[in-house]
Write a protein that holds these residues in place. Sequence first.
Motif, mmCIF file in Angstrom:
data_model
loop_
_atom_site.group_PDB
_atom_site.id
_atom_site.type_symbol
_atom_site.label_atom_id
_atom_site.label_comp_id
_atom_site.label_asym_id
_atom_site.label_seq_id
_atom_site.Cartn_x
_atom_site.Cartn_y
_atom_site.Cartn_z
ATOM 1 N N GLY A 374 38.102 61.020 29.217
ATOM 2 C CA GLY A 374 38.737 61.694 28.087
ATOM 3 C C GLY A 374 39.920 60.919 27.515
ATOM 4 O O GLY A 374 40.849 61.515 26.971
ATOM 5 N N CYS A 375 39.867 59.575 27.648
ATOM 6 C CA CYS A 375 40.963 58.753 27.125
ATOM 7 C C CYS A 375 41.022 58.839 25.604
ATOM 8 O O CYS A 375 39.989 58.862 24.939
ATOM 9 C CB CYS A 375 40.768 57.294 27.518
ATOM 10 S SG CYS A 375 40.739 57.056 29.288
ATOM 11 N N ARG A 376 42.224 58.841 25.083
ATOM 12 C CA ARG A 376 42.344 58.917 23.623
ATOM 13 C C ARG A 376 42.090 57.569 22.972
ATOM 14 O O ARG A 376 41.537 57.499 21.882
ATOM 15 C CB ARG A 376 43.743 59.423 23.253
ATOM 16 C CG ARG A 376 43.690 60.721 22.489
ATOM 17 C CD ARG A 376 45.073 61.176 22.141
ATOM 18 N NE ARG A 376 45.320 61.015 20.731
ATOM 19 C CZ ARG A 376 46.505 61.260 20.176
ATOM 20 N NH1 ARG A 376 47.526 61.620 20.918
ATOM 21 N NH2 ARG A 376 46.669 61.112 18.883
ATOM 22 N N PHE A 377 42.519 56.500 23.637
ATOM 23 C CA PHE A 377 42.330 55.156 23.087
ATOM 24 C C PHE A 377 41.738 54.232 24.135
ATOM 25 O O PHE A 377 41.965 54.418 25.331
ATOM 26 C CB PHE A 377 43.668 54.560 22.631
ATOM 27 C CG PHE A 377 44.279 55.298 21.469
ATOM 28 C CD1 PHE A 377 43.890 55.018 20.167
ATOM 29 C CD2 PHE A 377 45.230 56.281 21.695
ATOM 30 C CE1 PHE A 377 44.447 55.709 19.097
ATOM 31 C CE2 PHE A 377 45.787 56.975 20.634
ATOM 32 C CZ PHE A 377 45.400 56.691 19.320
ATOM 33 N N THR A 378 40.972 53.248 23.662
ATOM 34 C CA THR A 378 40.526 52.179 24.547
ATOM 35 C C THR A 378 40.964 50.855 23.935
ATOM 36 O O THR A 378 40.785 50.634 22.732
ATOM 37 C CB THR A 378 38.995 52.192 24.702
ATOM 38 O OG1 THR A 378 38.598 53.433 25.289
ATOM 39 C CG2 THR A 378 38.547 51.053 25.609
#
Length: 424
Positions: A374-378
């Motif tokens: 559920g990371c917002r950014f990669t």
Amino acid sequence: MASISSVRGFKDILPGETPRWHHVEERARKVFSSFGVNEIRIPILEKTELFKRGIGEATDIVEKEMYTFLDRGGEYLTLRPEATASVIRAYLEHHLYAEEPLSKLYTIGPMFRRERPQKGRFRQFHQINVEFLGQDDPRIDSELIFMLIHLLHTVGLTDLSLEINSLGCPECRPAFRKVLTSFLEDKANTLCEDCRRRLSANPLRIFDCKQKGCQEAITEAPCILDHICDECGRHFKEVQKNLNLLNTSFTINRKMVRGLDYYTRTAFEVTTNALGAQNAVTGGGRYDGLTKLLGGPDIPGIGFAIGVERLISLIPEEEAATLHPDVFLAALGSEARDFCYRLSNTLRLAGLKTEMDFSDKSLKSQMKRAHKLGCRFTLIIGEKEMKEKKAQLRNMEGGEQREISLASFSDLAACFKRLIQSPS
RNA sequence: GUGGGUGUAGCUCAGUUGGUAAGAGUGCCGGGUUGUGGCCCCGGAGGUCGAGGGUUCGAAUCCCUUCACUCACCCCA
């Protein structure tokens, strides 16, 4: 080798559940601080004698539910089955009554009772305990109950019912007990086996019995409310008046008696129908004789215990937010992995929740991992990016991706912080 | 302490009167895209059918024992 499992009735609280525990404990601490209730931390182990005297030799807890063992020094010790006796012990031992006219104390922790486990009942369970010690003003009773209801609302509970009763005092209860006993003795043949035994041991407890015959016998039985002394009656009326003053609705349950011996006057319970047979979320009452019983001066007190497991099982799902990482670092190639290893730990020091994968996995599988977490950014950094001192920054919600410069770590941290704070 | 129910893959469960059924879904790993998640498709790993004993040519399936979990009684948070 057979694997070892946990002890019967002792539960692990898994990572998926701990956010709910934090939620409850944080809200509780906040409410308590508003009401001037201070934390006290007490040992889990006490001398067995403390519980025998405090809870009552004839109660089920003391008779058959305590974890008691003989210590190497030849002394009997017990894993605490409840907190009140310990709190009073500490209160007396450290002469807290000499410091303030009213001590408002809370404690949160595990209790141990060797019962047969079932829904909402465990051998190790947790309680939030509050004790107000020093005064018997009925306003104390109502304020404590008001705070309790407020706390339950604050953690997200609805659809609760508060029941109160008065159990009288050493002045009037013995007389009532005689009246009740002689009434029930005539009906002894309709009572169940357990209740026939209670008739002499603790006839009040027959009110709690769910057996049909006992229930019928009890419906016509005299009520303690009709037999309490004038002083207890005035006290109980005042408690009700004050609850109304604080807009706290309640019902009077004339048949409610509590299981522990030390209760006097005000007794209360909050129940719900969503818990199966163990429907009490919390219960408590006044115990004006307890300090003296434990060898101290005669100091009035009142308190309650909330069953944390039962409370948590009632919290709506959305109240327990899970924590997602802010950014995932996807590295390709050993040089990029080393770079990301340093970068991820630098970002963490700056307060950003950062994850990466150490194994030499494909970008696709790293992206999957980032999504799963559920990371917002990669942030994608491969061999090409390392050469050009650039990285691909992908917003995982919308999928848009742009190139950012791989400047200093502190610049990157600042950049991410801005991104995280911006609305998605 | 007393009674009822249930034990098959990490999880939720199906397994027909005992006879090539050790299965599904989900999750996990990989592939379809030599560096791009979600949706879809394909493949793979993973189970001494809770344990022990018995009946039988043959037991996940029947019998006994035992253990665990679960619900209820008692009592309590």
